[in-house]
Design a protein around this motif. Structure first.
Motif, mmCIF file in Angstrom:
data_model
loop_
_atom_site.group_PDB
_atom_site.id
_atom_site.type_symbol
_atom_site.label_atom_id
_atom_site.label_comp_id
_atom_site.label_asym_id
_atom_site.label_seq_id
_atom_site.Cartn_x
_atom_site.Cartn_y
_atom_site.Cartn_z
ATOM 1 N N CYS A 16 0.837 -1.202 0.000
ATOM 2 C CA CYS A 16 0.000 0.000 0.000
ATOM 3 C C CYS A 16 0.869 1.247 0.000
ATOM 4 C CB CYS A 16 -0.907 -0.010 1.212
ATOM 5 S SG CYS A 16 -2.044 1.407 1.265
ATOM 6 N N ASP A 41 -9.110 1.263 -14.030
ATOM 7 C CA ASP A 41 -10.251 1.104 -13.129
ATOM 8 C C ASP A 41 -10.778 2.491 -12.778
ATOM 9 O OD1 ASP A 41 -12.155 0.336 -11.367
ATOM 10 O OD2 ASP A 41 -10.795 -0.620 -9.921
ATOM 11 N N SER A 49 -13.150 3.303 -10.988
ATOM 12 C CA SER A 49 -13.645 3.430 -9.616
ATOM 13 C C SER A 49 -12.548 3.852 -8.647
ATOM 14 C CB SER A 49 -14.258 2.105 -9.151
ATOM 15 O OG SER A 49 -13.277 1.075 -9.151
ATOM 16 N N THR A 50 -11.297 3.722 -9.037
ATOM 17 C CA THR A 50 -10.189 4.075 -8.147
ATOM 18 C C THR A 50 -9.668 5.490 -8.388
ATOM 19 O OG1 THR A 50 -8.604 3.125 -9.718
ATOM 20 C CG2 THR A 50 -9.460 1.674 -7.978
ATOM 21 N N TRP A 79 -7.508 10.289 -6.754
ATOM 22 C CA TRP A 79 -7.783 8.928 -6.311
ATOM 23 C C TRP A 79 -8.926 8.969 -5.310
ATOM 24 C CZ3 TRP A 79 -2.956 10.455 -7.718
ATOM 25 C CH2 TRP A 79 -2.268 9.619 -8.618
ATOM 26 N N ASN A 80 -9.861 8.076 -5.465
ATOM 27 C CA ASN A 80 -11.069 8.110 -4.645
ATOM 28 C C ASN A 80 -10.799 7.797 -3.173
ATOM 29 O OD1 ASN A 80 -12.737 8.721 -6.826
ATOM 30 N ND2 ASN A 80 -12.970 6.561 -7.384
ATOM 31 N N LYS A 81 -10.052 6.766 -2.895
ATOM 32 C CA LYS A 81 -9.919 6.276 -1.526
ATOM 33 C C LYS A 81 -8.900 7.063 -0.714
ATOM 34 C CE LYS A 81 -11.263 1.567 -2.790
ATOM 35 N NZ LYS A 81 -10.876 0.129 -2.803
ATOM 36 N N SER A 82 -7.813 7.461 -1.314
ATOM 37 C CA SER A 82 -6.727 8.089 -0.557
ATOM 38 C C SER A 82 -6.775 9.613 -0.577
ATOM 39 C CB SER A 82 -5.377 7.630 -1.115
ATOM 40 O OG SER A 82 -5.291 7.949 -2.496
ATOM 41 N N ASN A 83 -7.703 10.200 -1.349
ATOM 42 C CA ASN A 83 -7.803 11.657 -1.463
ATOM 43 C C ASN A 83 -6.486 12.298 -1.903
ATOM 44 O OD1 ASN A 83 -10.523 11.749 -0.674
ATOM 45 N ND2 ASN A 83 -9.951 11.735 1.506
#
Length: 211
Positions: A1, A40, A42-43, A92-96
């Motif tokens: 990660c 992707d 979505s990411t 990036w959606n998850k990590s801002n």
């Protein structure tokens, strides 16, 4: 990660590609493609910005961020040249985490006229043409009045040579006096007629008394 985050932070985002601009009536329609494809969606996804300004001006504007691959810049001045640059931003959606990309090369385009501007141009051209024709007509009238004697002289029919002189020029051996007397018919003398009316002496006295 952690490796993935480091990779995203070190990623270089280039400018949008295949930029096409279509001038409209007081507007510019911009179409382009992404700097690269995202496997992707979505990411991560792209935001886009358009920086634009009137050529020769100092004030620069930036359109609100948008996700579509096309945008229309409206409410621009007609018949004006605008320069623009397009920029992409990767999020990036998850990590801002986001990465701001490079600006595209500067390109300039001229907007077209809207309906009201075209009507104003037609009116201005009509008024200007009418004013010019009026000035020319007035100038011609003034010149005619000022130089009417000269104009009359130019268009006046030149005097013709009498037939006797013309015949003499054809045959100079003829005496000039005979040529002038040729074809001349004698004219009868004109005498005034005088009528003498005599009255008897008695009638003369009556006339004198009447006067």
């Amino acid at each position: 990660c952690i490796i993935s985050i480091i990779h995203m932070c070190m990623l270089t985002v280039g400018p949008p590609e295949n930029i096409e601009v279509t001038p409209g009536e007081g507007s510019l329609i911009i179409r382009f493609s992404s700097p690269f494809d995202i496997a992707d969606a979505s990411t991560a996804f792209f935001w886009y910005y358009v920086h634009y300004w009137e050529k020769g001006g100092l004030q620069q504007a930036r359109a609100c961020p948008f996700r579509s691959n096309s945008i229309s810049l409206d409410n621009l001045k007609p018949f004006r040249v605008y320069c623009l640059q397009v920029q992409a931003q990767l999020l990036w959606n998850k990590s801002n985490i986001f990465r701001l990309g490079h600006l595209s090369n500067t390109s300039c385009y001229e907007t077209m006229a809207d309906a009201s501007t075209e009507l104003q141009q037609v009116i201005l051209i009509s008024v200007g043409t009418f004013s010019l024709l009026s000035v020319l007509a007035g100038a011609c009238f003034f010149l005619v009045l000022k130089y009417r004697g000269l104009i009359k002289y130019w268009f006046h029919t030149p005097p013709s040579i009498p037939l006797q002189i013309e015949e003499y020029l054809k045959d100079p051996t003829q005496p000039i006096l005979e040529v002038l007397d040729k074809d001349s018919s004698p004219k009868d003398d004109v005498w005034d007629s005088v009528s003498i009316i005599s009255f008897p002496e008695k009638e003369q006295e009556d006339v004198l008394q009447t006067l």
